[in-house]
Design a protein around this motif. Structure first.
Motif, PDB file in Angstrom:
ATOM      1  N   UNK A  74      30.197 129.224  58.306  1.00  0.00           N
ATOM      2  CA  UNK A  74      29.473 128.144  58.418  1.00  0.00           C
ATOM      3  C   UNK A  74      29.128 127.989  59.937  1.00  0.00           C
ATOM      4  N   UNK A  75      29.927 128.000  60.725  1.00  0.00           N
ATOM      5  CA  UNK A  75      29.628 127.996  62.355  1.00  0.00           C
ATOM      6  C   UNK A  75      28.657 128.961  62.706  1.00  0.00           C
ATOM      7  N   UNK A  98      24.568 126.598  56.935  1.00  0.00           N
ATOM      8  CA  UNK A  98      24.819 126.380  55.634  1.00  0.00           C
ATOM      9  C   UNK A  98      24.123 127.190  54.638  1.00  0.00           C
ATOM     10  N   UNK A  99      22.918 127.410  55.233  1.00  0.00           N
ATOM     11  CA  UNK A  99      22.084 127.916  53.909  1.00  0.00           C
ATOM     12  C   UNK A  99      22.553 129.545  53.564  1.00  0.00           C
ATOM     13  N   UNK A 139      36.009 122.649  58.540  1.00  0.00           N
ATOM     14  CA  UNK A 139      36.193 122.067  60.036  1.00  0.00           C
ATOM     15  C   UNK A 139      35.508 120.943  60.306  1.00  0.00           C
ATOM     16  N   UNK A 190      25.828 118.999  58.835  1.00  0.00           N
ATOM     17  CA  UNK A 190      24.887 120.040  58.009  1.00  0.00           C
ATOM     18  C   UNK A 190      25.102 120.296  56.519  1.00  0.00           C
ATOM     19  N   UNK A 203      23.822 120.512  53.273  1.00  0.00           N
ATOM     20  CA  UNK A 203      22.450 120.554  52.730  1.00  0.00           C
ATOM     21  C   UNK A 203      22.347 119.930  51.358  1.00  0.00           C
ATOM     22  N   UNK A 262      25.072 121.254  48.856  1.00  0.00           N
ATOM     23  CA  UNK A 262      26.486 120.770  49.174  1.00  0.00           C
ATOM     24  C   UNK A 262      26.501 119.494  48.994  1.00  0.00           C
TER      25      UNK A 262
END
Lengths: 598, 84
Positions: A544-545, A549-550, B23, B40, B42, B45
């Protein structure tokens, strides 16, 4: 497949632009379509002029171009005349920075008025606009800016801190970063968007661009390599304009809402350019998906035409199932709404019927991709809808189904067109429409590889029924379609492999009711690692980092025995078969005998 | 089930978020911050988060309740209130 068909009212509220499909297809030509646009005074063609300046020149400057709904629900309006002046300022500012013809300006922004200013101002200045998706992590952002030779970036302080500052030293070509809004702390190496524009003149004549001059750069995902930058030219605006009339049925007095993110091609072609060329009022929502918020916007803004995505429709379906009760949508006045369209991944028949039953309007699915630049195949306002079908090719678009070989892609040398209905094959298009991509930036061979015998090969497997409607079957390659976005398994695997405990990774799309597919990674770990829940979480966080997220996997499964091809690559297709629980006996038919070619 | 204290509810929310953003740095996201933007999270999520919360508390969470899940503090209040 459903046999059900949704017929249209004999006398619709607004007369559709496309009524006689067969006649329109027979009489259509792109050169006649070009006459619907103004062209630059003195010759040439510029997208920005067609989108804003033309309306001002023709006396429509006072019309509202944008209704920007802020996160808190407040609304700012921008007229066509204001948008023309603001984009003039931006173009002028580019000139003072020494940024000009052919230079690449990137945006990493949500849906805000400044996005429109930057996009239109860039095109007006003769520079090339490349939008990025704000849910990308630092890795995809840096990679695309490097591949696209970004000289300018327009973004916000929050996005800059999170996604660009950590990778700035990897971007030597990036000279100017413009920050929209007020940063809380000073950001070294950036300047204020507002301050720069305040100093710029609002007088600017669009740079003389020719139809074939490069205007837009859109990155899309491949299966086995870095992202591809699809190049589009100013002439694309002809196709944007005409297809929005045919497939979205846009009329000049419409209030139009496109929910696509501006980082993707839909958000550019139909979130900015096409609707502006029609002089309609665009609703621009800064907020995220939220069922109640969306119904409120449809109602309050009196939206007439709505272009959204299957994932969004399916989320609305979850909050209001077909069985009812319909309290949530019925508590809003949706009477202005007259046309709903959707794009991104195939729209399941239930979603089309849900629209008809719950909102009183069927959802019109359509199909196109980054490379095509505009809608190619669609369900039209005046035509019956076959739920589950992507519809029929637009006037000016020739589509065919090509026989496939063992690798799943169209057979070459020569290709074989499947004329009989209901046969599965790769969807191919005959180039010639104006928004067709003109190349992959710095990747001539990959571009050439997209064609065979004069056909552009789309990578999607379809069938066409006896009435000429196309039906999506699947991808011919390993690219994942998730929530309307194309995701490269290669990009996700590469990021996971950077983790010191990962030995190997295979990434696939796991079928998902809402998103179509979600990204799932199969990971084998190094001997010293323990594949437990702690490591699983660590890898999710790690991905993710880097990817955002996409793109990052939402699921990780450990597997120390990933299947391989003879050349040693992870066999994604076998992982997909396992995921779907296909019996062992079926695997032989899924695999090519020697190796996976993708 | 015993009534959930607000503290427990707060922990349930944090744990559920950690399932999605392992995290997540809660020292930077306070009870009154909009965690979705900061972390973040979305739309997909968020749907998963709601499902997790419903599963772990046994509560039914509807679309109409989403505005009450905007901050960690709101979400904890909401869960504790519903449970009691």
């Amino acid at each position: 497949m459903t046999r059900h068909m949704i017929h249209k009212p004999e006398r619709p509220r607004v007369a559709p632009n496309l009524t006689d499909y067969a006649r329109e297809r027979a009489e259509f030509s792109w050169s006649k379509a070009r006459e619907r646009l103004a062209g630059l005074p003195g010759g040439g063609l510029n997208i920005s002029y067609e989108a804003v300046d033309r309306h001002v020149a023709e006396g429509r400057g006072g019309r509202i171009a944008l209704r920007c709904v802020r996160r808190d629900g407040s609304v700012d309006t921008v007229t066509y005349a204001e948008l023309a002046l603001e984009s003039n300022r931006f173009a002028h500012a580019m000139r003072t920075l020494g940024v000009g013809r052919g230079d690449r300006v990137f945006t990493l922004l949500g849906r805000c008025p400044e996005l429109f200013t930057a996009v239109l101002g860039t095109l007006k200045s003769g520079s090339v606009l490349c939008p990025l998706f704000s849910a990308f992590g630092p890795d995809p952002v840096a990679q695309r800016m490097t591949l696209g030779n970004a000289r300018v970036l327009v973004t916000t302080a929050a996005l800059y801190r999170r996604k660009v500052a950590p990778v700035r030293e990897r971007l030597p070509e990036l000279e100017h970063v413009l920050i929209v809004g007020e940063p809380s702390d000073p950001l070294p190496g950036t300047q204020s968007f507002d301050a720069l524009l305040a100093r710029a003149s609002e007088e600017f004549a669009p740079v003389h661009t020719e139809p074939e001059d490069m205007a837009l750069l859109h990155f899309t995902s491949g299966t086995t390599d870095v992202p591809k930058g699809a190049v589009h030219v100013h002439e694309a605006v002809v196709a944007h304009h005409v297809t929005a009339a045919y497939a979205l049925d846009l009329h000049p007095d419409d209030v139009y809402w496109c929910t696509a993110d501006p980082g993707w091609v839909t958000g550019m072609s139909y979130g900015i350019i096409a609707p502006l060329t029609h002089g309609v009022t665009l609703v621009v929502d800064e907020g995220d998906y939220d069922a109640r918020r969306w119904y409120r916007i449809l109602s309050q803004e009196r939206v007439t035409v709505w272009y959204t995505a299957p994932t969004a429709i399916r989320m609305l379906m979850r909050s209001t199932p077909r069985e009812g009760p319909y309290d949530l949508p019925r508590s809003f006045d949706l009477s202005a709404l007259r046309f709903i369209a959707s794009v991104g991944e195939p729209l399941n028949p239930e979603a089309v019927v849900w629209g008809e039953e719950v909102l009183g309007l069927p959802v019109h699915d359509n199909w196109w991709q980054t490379e095509t630049g505009c809608i190619m195949i669609a369900n039209f306002a005046a035509s019956p809808v076959k739920p589950g079908s992507m519809g029929r090719p637009l006037p000016g678009v020739e589509a065919a189904v090509l026989a496939r070989g063992a690798d799943g892609r169209a057979i070459r040398g020569p290709v074989r067109v499947l004329e009989e209905p209901d046969q599965e094959g790769e969807l191919a298009l005959r180039p010639g429409w104006p928004s067709m991509f003109r190349g992959y930036l710095h990747a001539k061979e990959r571009y050439a590889g997209s064609f065979a015998d004069g056909w552009y090969l789309t990578g999607d497997v379809v069938r066409r029924d006896a009435e000429g409607y196309f039906w999506f079957v699947g991808r011919a390659d390993d690219v994942i379609k998730s929530a309307g976005h194309l995701i490269s398994p290669f990009e996700v695997e590469s990021a996971l492999l950077e983790h010191p405990l990962v030995a190997e990774a295979g990434v696939i799309g796991r079928p998902d009711e809402t998103a179509g597919a979600i990204v799932k990674a199969y990971v084998s770990v190094r001997p010293e690692a323990v594949p437990d829940d702690r490591l699983r979480r660590e890898l999710i966080a790690f991905a993710r980092q880097r990817l955002g997220p996409a793109v990052a996997p939402r699921e990780i499964a450990f597997d120390q025995h990933l299947p391989h091809t003879r050349s040693g690559k992870v066999m994604r297709r076998l992982l997909r078969a396992r995921e779907l629980g296909l019996p062992e006996g079926d695997l032989s038919t899924l695999e090519t005998p020697s190796e996976e070619t993708s | 089930m015993n009534a959930m204290t607000r503290t427990t509810a707060y922990e349930i929310v944090q744990d559920a978020i950690r399932e999605i953003v392992p995290d997540a740095d809660f020292s930077a996201v306070g009870p009154d911050d909009k965690y979705r933007e900061a972390l973040e999270i979305d739309s997909l999520d968020f749907e998963s988060l709601v499902e997790l919360l419903a599963e772990r508390t046994g509560l039914r969470i509807d679309e109409d309740d989403y505005p009450r899940l905007t901050t960690l503090g709101d979400a904890a209040d909401f869960l504790a209130e519903r449970q009691s």
